[in-house]
Design a protein around this motif. Structure first.
Motif, PDB file in Angstrom:
ATOM      1  N   ALA A   1       0.836  -1.193   0.000  1.00 30.61           N
ATOM      2  CA  ALA A   1       0.000   0.000   0.000  1.00 30.61           C
ATOM      3  C   ALA A   1       0.875   1.248   0.000  1.00 30.61           C
ATOM      4  O   ALA A   1       1.996   1.244   0.499  1.00 30.61           O
ATOM      5  N   MET A   2       0.320   2.302  -0.547  1.00 30.31           N
ATOM      6  CA  MET A   2       1.024   3.584  -0.588  1.00 30.31           C
ATOM      7  C   MET A   2       0.265   4.545   0.312  1.00 30.31           C
ATOM      8  O   MET A   2      -0.929   4.770   0.112  1.00 30.31           O
ATOM      9  N   ILE A   3       0.936   5.103   1.308  1.00 32.04           N
ATOM     10  CA  ILE A   3       0.243   6.004   2.218  1.00 32.04           C
ATOM     11  C   ILE A   3      -0.172   7.267   1.467  1.00 32.04           C
ATOM     12  O   ILE A   3       0.506   7.687   0.523  1.00 32.04           O
ATOM     13  N   PRO A   4      -1.286   7.874   1.851  1.00 32.90           N
ATOM     14  CA  PRO A   4      -1.785   9.038   1.120  1.00 32.90           C
ATOM     15  C   PRO A   4      -0.783  10.178   1.025  1.00 32.90           C
ATOM     16  O   PRO A   4      -0.754  10.903   0.030  1.00 32.90           O
ATOM     17  N   ALA A   5       0.074  10.352   2.009  1.00 33.28           N
ATOM     18  CA  ALA A   5       1.049  11.442   1.975  1.00 33.28           C
ATOM     19  C   ALA A   5       2.062  11.259   0.852  1.00 33.28           C
ATOM     20  O   ALA A   5       2.582  12.226   0.304  1.00 33.28           O
ATOM     21  N   LYS A   6       2.350  10.011   0.460  1.00 28.43           N
ATOM     22  CA  LYS A   6       3.335   9.746  -0.592  1.00 28.43           C
ATOM     23  C   LYS A   6       2.760   9.917  -1.989  1.00 28.43           C
ATOM     24  O   LYS A   6       3.513   9.970  -2.954  1.00 28.43           O
ATOM     25  N   VAL A   7       1.441   9.975  -2.125  1.00 30.08           N
ATOM     26  CA  VAL A   7       0.838  10.124  -3.448  1.00 30.08           C
ATOM     27  C   VAL A   7       1.235  11.452  -4.072  1.00 30.08           C
ATOM     28  O   VAL A   7       1.498  11.542  -5.270  1.00 30.08           O
ATOM     29  N   GLY A   8       1.326  12.515  -3.280  1.00 32.23           N
ATOM     30  CA  GLY A   8       1.699  13.830  -3.792  1.00 32.23           C
ATOM     31  C   GLY A   8       3.188  14.000  -4.012  1.00 32.23           C
ATOM     32  O   GLY A   8       3.624  14.916  -4.707  1.00 32.23           O
ATOM     33  N   VAL A   9       4.008  13.114  -3.448  1.00 31.72           N
ATOM     34  CA  VAL A   9       5.460  13.212  -3.582  1.00 31.72           C
ATOM     35  C   VAL A   9       5.873  12.530  -4.887  1.00 31.72           C
ATOM     36  O   VAL A   9       5.472  11.397  -5.154  1.00 31.72           O
ATOM     37  N   PRO A  10       6.662  13.217  -5.717  1.00 28.19           N
ATOM     38  CA  PRO A  10       7.079  12.597  -6.976  1.00 28.19           C
ATOM     39  C   PRO A  10       7.900  11.332  -6.727  1.00 28.19           C
ATOM     40  O   PRO A  10       8.894  11.349  -6.006  1.00 28.19           O
ATOM     41  N   SER A  11       7.442  10.250  -7.289  1.00 34.16           N
ATOM     42  CA  SER A  11       8.168   8.984  -7.218  1.00 34.16           C
ATOM     43  C   SER A  11       7.913   8.246  -8.518  1.00 34.16           C
ATOM     44  O   SER A  11       7.030   8.595  -9.297  1.00 34.16           O
ATOM     45  N   GLN A  12       8.658   7.202  -8.747  1.00 37.71           N
ATOM     46  CA  GLN A  12       8.500   6.435  -9.980  1.00 37.71           C
ATOM     47  C   GLN A  12       7.100   5.839 -10.077  1.00 37.71           C
ATOM     48  O   GLN A  12       6.530   5.754 -11.151  1.00 37.71           O
ATOM     49  N   ARG A  13       6.560   5.484  -8.970  1.00 39.32           N
ATOM     50  CA  ARG A  13       5.230   4.887  -8.942  1.00 39.32           C
ATOM     51  C   ARG A  13       4.149   5.898  -9.323  1.00 39.32           C
ATOM     52  O   ARG A  13       3.134   5.537  -9.891  1.00 39.32           O
ATOM     53  N   VAL A  14       4.371   7.179  -9.026  1.00 41.62           N
ATOM     54  CA  VAL A  14       3.374   8.215  -9.291  1.00 41.62           C
ATOM     55  C   VAL A  14       3.622   8.895 -10.641  1.00 41.62           C
ATOM     56  O   VAL A  14       2.684   9.169 -11.383  1.00 41.62           O
ATOM     57  N   THR A  15       4.886   9.167 -10.963  1.00 42.13           N
ATOM     58  CA  THR A  15       5.186   9.958 -12.158  1.00 42.13           C
ATOM     59  C   THR A  15       5.158   9.159 -13.452  1.00 42.13           C
ATOM     60  O   THR A  15       4.979   9.730 -14.515  1.00 42.13           O
ATOM     61  N   LEU A  16       5.332   7.848 -13.394  1.00 45.43           N
ATOM     62  CA  LEU A  16       5.327   7.028 -14.609  1.00 45.43           C
ATOM     63  C   LEU A  16       4.142   6.067 -14.587  1.00 45.43           C
ATOM     64  O   LEU A  16       4.297   4.883 -14.308  1.00 45.43           O
ATOM     65  N   PRO A  17       2.937   6.561 -14.879  1.00 49.58           N
ATOM     66  CA  PRO A  17       1.758   5.708 -14.769  1.00 49.58           C
ATOM     67  C   PRO A  17       1.777   4.514 -15.715  1.00 49.58           C
ATOM     68  O   PRO A  17       1.275   3.454 -15.371  1.00 49.58           O
ATOM     69  N   GLU A  18       2.380   4.652 -16.908  1.00 51.16           N
ATOM     70  CA  GLU A  18       2.393   3.511 -17.834  1.00 51.16           C
ATOM     71  C   GLU A  18       3.280   2.392 -17.300  1.00 51.16           C
ATOM     72  O   GLU A  18       2.944   1.211 -17.401  1.00 51.16           O
ATOM     73  N   ASP A  19       4.423   2.746 -16.707  1.00 50.72           N
ATOM     74  CA  ASP A  19       5.281   1.739 -16.083  1.00 50.72           C
ATOM     75  C   ASP A  19       4.580   1.145 -14.866  1.00 50.72           C
ATOM     76  O   ASP A  19       4.700  -0.055 -14.598  1.00 50.72           O
ATOM     77  N   ASN A  20       3.879   1.994 -14.129  1.00 52.48           N
ATOM     78  CA  ASN A  20       3.171   1.536 -12.940  1.00 52.48           C
ATOM     79  C   ASN A  20       2.089   0.522 -13.316  1.00 52.48           C
ATOM     80  O   ASN A  20       1.925  -0.490 -12.642  1.00 52.48           O
ATOM     81  N   ASP A  21       1.359   0.776 -14.409  1.00 53.53           N
ATOM     82  CA  ASP A  21       0.326  -0.161 -14.843  1.00 53.53           C
ATOM     83  C   ASP A  21       0.939  -1.513 -15.202  1.00 53.53           C
ATOM     84  O   ASP A  21       0.402  -2.557 -14.841  1.00 53.53           O
ATOM     85  N   ALA A  22       2.052  -1.490 -15.905  1.00 54.59           N
ATOM     86  CA  ALA A  22       2.724  -2.747 -16.271  1.00 54.59           C
ATOM     87  C   ALA A  22       3.215  -3.478 -15.029  1.00 54.59           C
ATOM     88  O   ALA A  22       3.088  -4.710 -14.929  1.00 54.59           O
TER      89      ALA A  22
END
Length: 185
Positions: free
Chosen positions: A95-116
């Motif tokens: 799980a990703m805590i809500p506070a980390k959603v706003g912080v730029p990370s690979q999981r947030v900034t690259l949605p196509e990679d995240n989907d894969a």
């Protein structure tokens, strides 16, 4: 897999029964009025109530507001027995805590990679669950070994006098002040 539900008609419907049979899922019914009939439900309720008590301290009202936080903590806490969180065993990823959603990370900034990555996680989910089950069995075996070292072997031979537990034989009336043992025999 086992599904535990109450005796509601929506769970006992023949369409649901047919669907569960196709999925090879067994269904167990438990009474909501008697959760003690299901040890897992009783244990889960005790954990939730304990978490709510800790968050409320001496205030008795407002527990409804604290319930989502307690459930989040339970779902994201790593179990000692299998080294996994309930969330990760359900969704295949941590799980990703809500506070980390706003912080730029690979999981947030690259949605196509995240989907894969999520699709890959879901494909490997069954293997992850199997590994967790193996770790849990090893943990239980270690606990059993530890507790069995504390057992003292007592050999009894013919002619020895022994005491018998009163709960097993019910030779004396049951109650708080009743004797625990009877005998010798």
């Amino acid at each position: 897999m086992n599904l535990v539900s109450d005796n509601g008609t929506q769970f006992a419907d023949q369409h649901i029964q047919k669907w569960l049979k196709e999925l090879i899922v067994t269904q167990t019914f438990t009474s909501v009025a008697h959760p003690q009939g299901n040890g897992e439900a009783e244990r889960a309720n005790r954990t939730i109530v304990g978490g709510i008590k800790k968050r409320l301290a001496n205030h008795k009202s407002g527990w409804v507001d604290q319930l989502p936080h307690v459930l989040w903590a339970i779902r994201t806490h790593r179990n000692t027995s299998n080294a996994e969180t309930p969330f990760s065993l359900t969704y295949g990823t941590e799980a990703m805590i809500p506070a980390k959603v706003g912080v730029p990370s690979q999981r947030v900034t690259l949605p196509e990679d995240n989907d894969a990555e999520r699709r890959l996680d879901l494909m490997l989910l069954e293997e992850r669950r199997e590994l967790a089950a193996i770790r849990e069995q090893n943990y239980k075996r270690q606990l059993q070994k530890y507790y069995n070292t504390k057992v003292k072997i007592c050999e009894v031979s013919a002619g020895d006098y022994v005491l018998r537990n009163n709960e097993a034989s019910i030779a004396h009336a049951q109650g708080k002040l009743a004797p625990s043992w009877e005998g010798p025999y």
